[in-house]
Design an enzyme around this catalytic site. Structure first.
Site, PDB file in Angstrom:
ATOM      1  N   CYS A   1       4.565  12.915 -14.241  1.00  0.00           N
ATOM      2  CA  CYS A   1       5.407  13.546 -15.262  1.00  0.00           C
ATOM      3  C   CYS A   1       6.689  12.760 -15.503  1.00  0.00           C
ATOM      4  O   CYS A   1       7.455  13.089 -16.404  1.00  0.00           O
ATOM      5  CB  CYS A   1       5.725  14.991 -14.875  1.00  0.00           C
ATOM      6  SG  CYS A   1       6.992  15.128 -13.599  1.00  0.00           S
TER       7      CYS A   1
ATOM      8  N   SER B   1      -7.783  -6.604   8.901  1.00  0.00           N
ATOM      9  CA  SER B   1      -9.214  -6.906   8.902  1.00  0.00           C
ATOM     10  C   SER B   1      -9.648  -7.544   7.589  1.00  0.00           C
ATOM     11  O   SER B   1     -10.807  -7.925   7.452  1.00  0.00           O
ATOM     12  CB  SER B   1     -10.012  -5.626   9.139  1.00  0.00           C
ATOM     13  OG  SER B   1      -9.855  -4.757   8.035  1.00  0.00           O
TER      14      SER B   1
ATOM     15  N   CYS C   1       5.113  12.402  -8.374  1.00  0.00           N
ATOM     16  CA  CYS C   1       4.343  13.439  -9.072  1.00  0.00           C
ATOM     17  C   CYS C   1       2.910  12.957  -9.274  1.00  0.00           C
ATOM     18  O   CYS C   1       2.687  11.867  -9.813  1.00  0.00           O
ATOM     19  CB  CYS C   1       4.992  13.754 -10.419  1.00  0.00           C
ATOM     20  SG  CYS C   1       4.042  14.972 -11.343  1.00  0.00           S
TER      21      CYS C   1
ATOM     22  N   CYS D   1       6.044  19.457  -7.448  1.00  0.00           N
ATOM     23  CA  CYS D   1       6.933  18.581  -8.211  1.00  0.00           C
ATOM     24  C   CYS D   1       8.098  19.395  -8.772  1.00  0.00           C
ATOM     25  O   CYS D   1       7.880  20.396  -9.470  1.00  0.00           O
ATOM     26  CB  CYS D   1       6.145  17.916  -9.340  1.00  0.00           C
ATOM     27  SG  CYS D   1       7.214  16.963 -10.438  1.00  0.00           S
TER      28      CYS D   1
ATOM     29  N   HIS E   1       0.827  -1.211   0.000  1.00  0.00           N
ATOM     30  CA  HIS E   1       0.000   0.000   0.000  1.00  0.00           C
ATOM     31  C   HIS E   1       0.857   1.256   0.000  1.00  0.00           C
ATOM     32  O   HIS E   1       0.365   2.346   0.289  1.00  0.00           O
ATOM     33  CB  HIS E   1      -0.962   0.006   1.194  1.00  0.00           C
ATOM     34  CG  HIS E   1      -2.058  -1.007   1.072  1.00  0.00           C
ATOM     35  ND1 HIS E   1      -2.927  -1.309   2.092  1.00  0.00           N
ATOM     36  CD2 HIS E   1      -2.439  -1.797   0.028  1.00  0.00           C
ATOM     37  CE1 HIS E   1      -3.789  -2.247   1.684  1.00  0.00           C
ATOM     38  NE2 HIS E   1      -3.503  -2.558   0.444  1.00  0.00           N
TER      39      HIS E   1
HETATM   40  P1  NAD Z   1      -7.796  -2.202   9.714  1.00  0.00           P
HETATM   41  O1  NAD Z   1      -7.761  -0.911  10.454  1.00  0.00           O
HETATM   42  O2  NAD Z   1      -8.902  -2.427   8.748  1.00  0.00           O
HETATM   43  O3  NAD Z   1      -7.870  -3.408  10.763  1.00  0.00           O
HETATM   44  C1  NAD Z   1      -6.963  -3.522  11.830  1.00  0.00           C
HETATM   45  C2  NAD Z   1      -6.967  -4.956  12.326  1.00  0.00           C
HETATM   46  O4  NAD Z   1      -5.984  -5.065  13.356  1.00  0.00           O
HETATM   47  C3  NAD Z   1      -8.295  -5.404  12.937  1.00  0.00           C
HETATM   48  O5  NAD Z   1      -8.607  -6.700  12.452  1.00  0.00           O
HETATM   49  C4  NAD Z   1      -8.016  -5.428  14.446  1.00  0.00           C
HETATM   50  O6  NAD Z   1      -8.779  -6.393  15.115  1.00  0.00           O
HETATM   51  C5  NAD Z   1      -6.550  -5.777  14.447  1.00  0.00           C
HETATM   52  N1  NAD Z   1      -5.812  -5.349  15.634  1.00  0.00           N
HETATM   53  C6  NAD Z   1      -6.051  -4.288  16.452  1.00  0.00           C
HETATM   54  N2  NAD Z   1      -5.120  -4.218  17.415  1.00  0.00           N
HETATM   55  C7  NAD Z   1      -4.268  -5.247  17.217  1.00  0.00           C
HETATM   56  C8  NAD Z   1      -3.088  -5.703  17.872  1.00  0.00           C
HETATM   57  N3  NAD Z   1      -2.610  -5.073  18.938  1.00  0.00           N
HETATM   58  N4  NAD Z   1      -2.455  -6.792  17.378  1.00  0.00           N
HETATM   59  C9  NAD Z   1      -2.927  -7.450  16.301  1.00  0.00           C
HETATM   60  N5  NAD Z   1      -4.044  -7.057  15.633  1.00  0.00           N
HETATM   61  C10 NAD Z   1      -4.700  -5.977  16.082  1.00  0.00           C
HETATM   62  O7  NAD Z   1      -6.352  -2.345   9.046  1.00  0.00           O
HETATM   63  P2  NAD Z   1      -5.862  -3.069   7.723  1.00  0.00           P
HETATM   64  O8  NAD Z   1      -6.496  -4.402   7.580  1.00  0.00           O
HETATM   65  O9  NAD Z   1      -4.384  -2.950   7.712  1.00  0.00           O
HETATM   66  O10 NAD Z   1      -6.431  -2.216   6.499  1.00  0.00           O
HETATM   67  C11 NAD Z   1      -6.620  -0.832   6.516  1.00  0.00           C
HETATM   68  C12 NAD Z   1      -5.806   0.002   5.575  1.00  0.00           C
HETATM   69  O11 NAD Z   1      -5.296   1.017   6.388  1.00  0.00           O
HETATM   70  C13 NAD Z   1      -4.603  -0.555   4.929  1.00  0.00           C
HETATM   71  O12 NAD Z   1      -4.696  -0.133   3.617  1.00  0.00           O
HETATM   72  C14 NAD Z   1      -3.398   0.162   5.550  1.00  0.00           C
HETATM   73  O13 NAD Z   1      -2.515   0.560   4.526  1.00  0.00           O
HETATM   74  C15 NAD Z   1      -3.975   1.402   6.139  1.00  0.00           C
HETATM   75  N6  NAD Z   1      -3.468   1.825   7.461  1.00  0.00           N
HETATM   76  C16 NAD Z   1      -2.143   1.751   7.755  1.00  0.00           C
HETATM   77  C17 NAD Z   1      -1.701   2.152   9.005  1.00  0.00           C
HETATM   78  C18 NAD Z   1      -0.222   2.078   9.309  1.00  0.00           C
HETATM   79  O14 NAD Z   1       0.596   2.218   8.397  1.00  0.00           O
HETATM   80  N7  NAD Z   1       0.141   1.838  10.565  1.00  0.00           N
HETATM   81  C19 NAD Z   1      -2.599   2.614   9.974  1.00  0.00           C
HETATM   82  C20 NAD Z   1      -3.950   2.683   9.631  1.00  0.00           C
HETATM   83  C21 NAD Z   1      -4.383   2.272   8.372  1.00  0.00           C
END
Ligand code: NAD
Length: 270
Positions: free
Chosen positions: A137, A210, A133, A166, A125
């Site tokens: 470009c 999730s 950019c 950019c 992701h």
């Molecule tokens: P999500 O927010 O949809 O789900 C988070 C999952 O983590 C849930 O299933 C929850 O039950 C679980 N969880 C919560 N606490 C936990 C812990 N301590 N240990 C293990 N599991 C735990 O996140 P997702 O599935 O990664 O998808 C959401 C999108 O959000 C992705 O595209 C991601 O790129 C982006 N995102 C990234 C970040 C980051 O870089 N830290 C933060 C938020 C969202």
């Protein structure tokens, strides 16, 4: 550790199998970075509440680049100040133990795996450390310019605009992240590499996701259909736990990443 989980991990260790770890926002929750599902994921513009699924879109960026950047600059600041936790460290230990039999596929853009010391990382992701950019470009990937820490209410300034211009065409730079209305690819998001690693994996270790996005679920289904072992670490039920329940070599390790990963990795590393 539960006997079934122990037996699955022993099997992978004895076979010297390949391991793909697939991580999501949950692994960074214990570092203080909010997941998208918590209330802190929301963003207020004027009097309106936006969900991440609305903010993190190309459509929103076209309409309101300042507002989208304001959201990202705040989030990126939170990521920069967070520290890797015991879950990130466990995956570093696993990589050091099994070397090129390990691939880490992460949905996280926070850079914590890299900062913890992981090297074989596919950021499907994107990565908050980079920009590119918005008009494509041809300038390529650039480092995110340095920004002072920001509060949620900080307005977008002329200095921000200058930093996010950019250097080649003068248009907007965009964050190097996959938006909800965009497609996975190999050059930016390593889609084929992630699927290819999964196609030879003996174990898929899913942590803190999730399963709401497309490629992670494809990875889960591919591992399931190939009969790979499937271990899901999460405090809550989720689609990977369901796949694990249907798999003869599947296990739902309920709990947080920091609680469960160190012992899982110790069993795999031997
Ligand atoms: P999500 O927010 O949809 O789900 C988070 C999952 O983590 C849930 O299933 C929850 O039950 C679980 N969880 C919560 N606490 C936990 C812990 N301590 N240990 C293990 N599991 C735990 O996140 P997702 O599935 O990664 O998808 C959401 C999108 O959000 C992705 O595209 C991601 O790129 C982006 N995102 C990234 C970040 C980051 O870089 N830290 C933060 C938020 C969202």
């Amino acid at each position: 550790m539960e006997p079934k989980l122990q037996a699955i991990l022993d099997g992978v260790r004895q076979a010297k199998g390949r391991v793909v770890a697939l991580t999501g926002a949950g692994i960074s929750a214990e570092s203080g970075i909010p997941t998208f599902r918590g209330a802190e994921g929301y963003w207020v513009v004027g009097s309106q509440n936006y969900m991440p699924q609305e903010m993190a879109t190309h459509e929103m960026f076209e309409r309101s680049p300042e507002e989208v950047w304001r959201w990202y600059l705040y989030r990126f600041g939170v990521c920069r100040h967070a520290q890797p936790n015991a879950g990130h460290a466990a995956l570093v230990a696993l990589e050091r133990a099994i070397g090129d039999r390990f691939t880490l596929v992460t949905q996280n853009i926070d850079g914590l795996h890299r900062r913890a010391g992981s090297e074989r990382v596919l950021c499907i992701h994107g990565d908050a450390a980079y920009v590119r950019c918005a008009g494509e470009c041809g300038v390529g990937r650039l480092d995110l310019p340095p920004f002072p820490p920001r509060t949620k209410d900080e307005p977008f300034s002329a200095a921000d605009r200058a930093r996010l211009t950019c250097p080649s065409c003068g248009g907007w730079l965009r964050p190097h992240v996959l938006w909800f209305d965009e497609y996975y690819d190999e050059p930016n998001y390593r889609m084929e590499s992630a699927l290819s690693a999964t196609s030879t994996a003996d174990l898929l270790l899913v942590v803190g996701t999730s399963g709401a996005t497309n490629l992670p679920m494809q990875i889960g289904r591919l591992a399931f259909e190939r009969g790979a072992a499937l271990v899901d670490v999460n405090p809550e039920e989720n689609p990977f736990a369901e796949l694990a329940a249907r798999s003869p070599r599947g296990f739902f390790a309920r709990g947080s990443a920091c609680e469960r990963l160190p012992e899982i990795v110790a069993a795999l590393a031997g």
